[in-house]
Design a protein around this motif. Structure first.
Motif, PDB file in Angstrom:
ATOM      1  N   HIS A 180      79.073 -61.482  37.454  1.00 47.56           N
ATOM      2  CA  HIS A 180      78.653 -61.896  36.113  1.00 47.56           C
ATOM      3  C   HIS A 180      79.320 -63.206  35.715  1.00 47.56           C
ATOM      4  N   GLU A 181      80.611 -63.305  35.979  1.00 50.44           N
ATOM      5  CA  GLU A 181      81.345 -64.536  35.645  1.00 50.44           C
ATOM      6  C   GLU A 181      80.835 -65.724  36.456  1.00 50.44           C
ATOM      7  N   ALA A 182      80.473 -65.468  37.717  1.00 44.99           N
ATOM      8  CA  ALA A 182      79.912 -66.536  38.552  1.00 44.99           C
ATOM      9  C   ALA A 182      78.646 -67.101  37.931  1.00 44.99           C
ATOM     10  N   ALA A 199      79.606 -69.819  45.205  1.00 41.37           N
ATOM     11  CA  ALA A 199      80.941 -70.024  45.780  1.00 41.37           C
ATOM     12  C   ALA A 199      80.958 -71.232  46.702  1.00 41.37           C
ATOM     13  N   ALA A 200      79.955 -71.344  47.560  1.00 44.09           N
ATOM     14  CA  ALA A 200      79.895 -72.470  48.489  1.00 44.09           C
ATOM     15  C   ALA A 200      79.719 -73.786  47.750  1.00 44.09           C
ATOM     16  N   ALA A 222      84.659 -69.017  49.783  1.00 46.39           N
ATOM     17  CA  ALA A 222      84.250 -70.265  50.428  1.00 46.39           C
ATOM     18  C   ALA A 222      85.327 -71.304  50.207  1.00 46.39           C
ATOM     19  N   SER A 223      85.618 -72.070  51.270  1.00 42.50           N
ATOM     20  CA  SER A 223      86.611 -73.132  51.178  1.00 42.50           C
ATOM     21  C   SER A 223      86.436 -74.074  52.356  1.00 42.50           C
ATOM     22  N   GLY A 224      86.385 -75.388  52.085  1.00 44.43           N
ATOM     23  CA  GLY A 224      86.336 -76.382  53.147  1.00 44.43           C
ATOM     24  C   GLY A 224      85.182 -76.217  54.107  1.00 44.43           C
TER      25      GLY A 224
END
Length: 302
Positions: A180-182, A199-200, A222-224
């Motif tokens: 929900h926050e996303a 996220a990506a 997701a990161s980098g």
């Protein structure tokens, strides 16, 4: 070390057969009180997960003060940054239905007067600052700025749901949101609202990591340009109130001890799944041994 700047409450919890609709009254058999507040919950979760933790926030000079701080104090959280404000201690009114779903109303009280100045004197290079949105937005931004000046890293759990101001987003090393926050953050930032795509996209735009908790589906990060997901174990759900805070605190504690994003995600999912198996927010938060044991049975998928 982890410095938590955020809310400190007492939770008044009642069991109800179902959550009320608009204008409806639903009877419960009684209520119980527990220490709570997203800031305090996450501070305790991180401490029980093995981190050294300092809490910065505010409580009232009233009958709820001692209960609000009791479990933090017992766990060894540094409370020297908790001020006595000229306002009542914050409370949360929580209804939990027969499916273990909850409905929460928060009365901020002293949390509205939380002073970010306490962060600067307690945080240093290499530390982590953990933030939420149950204290004023301006104070959250000021705390993040102080952390960055000190060479610390910043985690924001954007809860309760709301936009993340551009100035704050630029200071974050990690954003943590639920589904929900996303969607709320995505709408304000012009990003896709599907959780994994969000996220990506957030990670690509900001250069930081983004974690989305997915309830019964676990969590995704997701990161980098890399992604990782962890599915939760099957559990018997008693109370979901502390699931998110348990995840955040254990995840932050893992990062603080130098764990990889994948290993931190495993700890977070393990802690969240343990927290739903008991009643009450802070009493349900698990210890380090239980987290490690459950995390060992989970798998991170890249």
């Amino acid at each position: 070390m982890i410095v938590v700047f955020g809310s400190i409450n007492v939770d008044l919890v009642t069991a109800v057969p179902r959550l009320p609709g608009p204008g409806e009254t639903v009877k419960g058999p009684g209520y119980r009180t527990f220490p709570g507040g997203k800031g305090a919950n996450q501070a305790l979760a991180a401490r029980r997960a093995g981190a050294s933790v300092a809490m910065v926030g505010a409580v009232g000079d009233d009958g709820f003060r001692a209960e609000a701080l009791s479990l933090l104090d017992a766990a060894g959280v540094d409370l020297s940054g908790v001020a006595a404000a000229d306002a009542p201690t914050g409370i949360a009114l929580i209804a939990v239905d027969e499916r273990a779903e909850n409905q929460i109303v928060v009365a901020s009280g002293a949390n509205a007067l939380a002073d970010p100045a306490g962060v600067a004197s307690r945080i240093g290079a290499g530390d982590w600052l953990l933030l939420q949105f149950e204290v004023p937005d301006a104070a959250v931004l000021a705390a993040a700025e102080a952390a960055k000046r000190a060479g610390a890293r910043v985690i924001l759990n954007a809860a309760p749901a709301g936009p993340v101001p551009t100035a704050l987003a630029a200071l974050l090393d990690v954003l943590i949101v639920n589904e929900h926050e996303a969607a709320e953050v995505a709408a304000s930032a012009g990003l896709p609202d599907e959780p994994k795509a969000f996220a990506a996209a957030w990670a690509a735009r900001t250069g930081g990591a983004c974690v989305v908790t997915l309830g019964a589906e676990g969590a995704f990060a997701a990161s980098g340009g890399e992604t990782v997901s962890v599915a939760p174990p099957a559990v018997t759900v008693v109370d979901t109130t502390a699931a998110g805070d348990g995840f955040v605190g254990a995840f932050a504690a893992a990062l603080d001890r130098g764990a990889s994003l994948a290993d931190a995600l495993l700890d977070g999912v393990a802690a969240g799944s343990l927290a739903v198996e008991a009643a009450g927010a802070q009493p349900s938060l698990p210890g380090a041994d239980a987290i490690r044991a459950r995390a060992a049975g989970l798998k991170a998928t890249r």
